[in-house]
Design an enzyme around this catalytic site. Structure first.
Site, PDB file in Angstrom:
ATOM      1  N   ARG A  82      39.965  44.611  33.595  1.00  9.15           N
ATOM      2  CA  ARG A  82      40.142  44.358  35.073  1.00  9.15           C
ATOM      3  C   ARG A  82      41.625  45.045  35.682  1.00  9.15           C
ATOM      4  NH1 ARG A  82      37.643  39.518  36.466  1.00  9.15           N
ATOM      5  NH2 ARG A  82      37.735  40.440  38.619  1.00  9.15           N
ATOM      6  N   PRO A 120      34.397  35.295  45.147  1.00  8.07           N
ATOM      7  CA  PRO A 120      35.021  34.049  45.796  1.00  8.07           C
ATOM      8  C   PRO A 120      35.991  33.536  44.508  1.00  8.07           C
ATOM      9  CG  PRO A 120      32.657  33.931  45.641  1.00  8.07           C
ATOM     10  CD  PRO A 120      33.194  35.158  45.142  1.00  8.07           C
ATOM     11  N   GLU A 121      37.204  32.924  44.960  1.00  7.90           N
ATOM     12  CA  GLU A 121      38.226  32.302  43.829  1.00  7.90           C
ATOM     13  C   GLU A 121      38.558  31.010  44.879  1.00  7.90           C
ATOM     14  OE1 GLU A 121      41.387  34.268  42.548  1.00  7.90           O
ATOM     15  OE2 GLU A 121      40.753  36.462  42.713  1.00  7.90           O
ATOM     16  N   LYS A 152      35.971  27.202  40.293  1.00 11.43           N
ATOM     17  CA  LYS A 152      35.019  27.922  41.139  1.00 11.43           C
ATOM     18  C   LYS A 152      33.631  27.436  41.023  1.00 11.43           C
ATOM     19  CE  LYS A 152      36.842  31.934  39.202  1.00 11.43           C
ATOM     20  NZ  LYS A 152      36.771  33.405  38.719  1.00 11.43           N
TER      21      LYS A 152
END
Ligand SMILES: [Zn+2]
Length: 261
Positions: free
Chosen positions: A251, A2-3, A58
């Site tokens: 990433r 979740p961002e 977040k």
């Protein structure tokens, strides 16, 4: 993971259920979450009232009438849900019940969410300004990046610089701003940083309005809504060049070498 847009949608749900209500029980069902919120600490929440639920980056903070703060971080797969009556799904790791009968459940298949209770002023403050906060300006971002020679994409993931941007929206924002993700963070002019700040806000705002229409599971399968993320080899929506994927700081980064420079 979740961002900011996903966490904001979840925080809005938590606000609706919790703000103004008194906690009548806190049941922490998984040992991972009990590490941050042991049974005795959880019991101490009973009788306290939720004044506000705020999101920064977040992380979520439940401000309590006692002056304490319940902090919640979803990490990889956490989300709030309102459970139906009857047996709770196995993936519910904690549940808070309120005096009006409302229930808020932490649903987290991988059980990596972190719950913790802080005394007044004890909260973690190493976080940079929230990506949607007007306090985030091109100059402030430039100052935070001044000594950072890493690629701008990797720098955007550092929550002490800007809070709330994760891997997906870092790539999406840089595409929108036409900035090459490999440019050293300290080499961007204030003008380009201004473009980037506007692009971040536009990207996150668009994602937040989509959040109203998509459930979490559907949103994850809706990769078609992204401009570059997870679109390696596909044509850029702006210039038709092929989208590339590279690895930065471990990433995946997606970008268009035709129009991002
Ligand atoms: Zn392009």
């Amino acid at each position: 993971m979740p961002e900011l847009p996903e966490v904001e949608r979840a925080a809005a749900l938590a606000r609706k259920v919790a703000v103004g209500r008194t906690i009548t029980s806190v049941n922490v069902r998984h040992r991972s979450q009990r590490r941050g919120l042991p049974a005795k600490t959880a019991r101490s929440l009973v009788g306290d009232r939720v004044l506000a639920v705020q999101r920064r980056g977040k992380a979520q903070r439940f401000t309590l009438a006692s002056g304490r703060e319940l902090q919640v971080h979803f990490r990889m797969t956490g989300d709030w849900m309102i459970p139906e009556s009857g047996r709770l799904p196995r993936t519910v790791r904690a549940m808070i019940t309120f005096d009006d009968g409302g229930r808020l459940a932490l649903d987290d298949p991988r059980a990596l969410s972190v719950l913790s209770l802080c005394g007044p002023g004890e909260g973690d403050d190493r976080m940079g300004p929230d990506a949607m906060d007007p306090a985030l300006t091109a100059r402030r971002l430039g100052a935070a990046l001044a000594s950072r020679r890493i690629g701008i994409k990797a720098a955007l993931l550092d929550q002490s610089i800007v809070a709330g941007i994760g891997n997906i929206y870092a790539s999406e924002s840089l595409w929108r701003a036409r900035i090459d993700p490999r440019i050293p963070a300290n080499r961007l002019s204030v003008a380009r940083l201004g473009t980037l700040v506007r692009a971040i806000r536009a990207t996150l705002s668009a994602a937040m309005s989509q959040q109203r229409y998509y459930s979490r599971d559907r949103a994850e399968s809706e990769a078609g809504r992204f401009a570059v993320y997870d679109r390696e080899g596909k044509p850029c929506r702006r210039c038709r060049s092929r989208i590339k994927r590279i690895t930065q700081a471990g990433r995946s980064t997606y970008f268009c070498s035709g129009c991002q420079n």
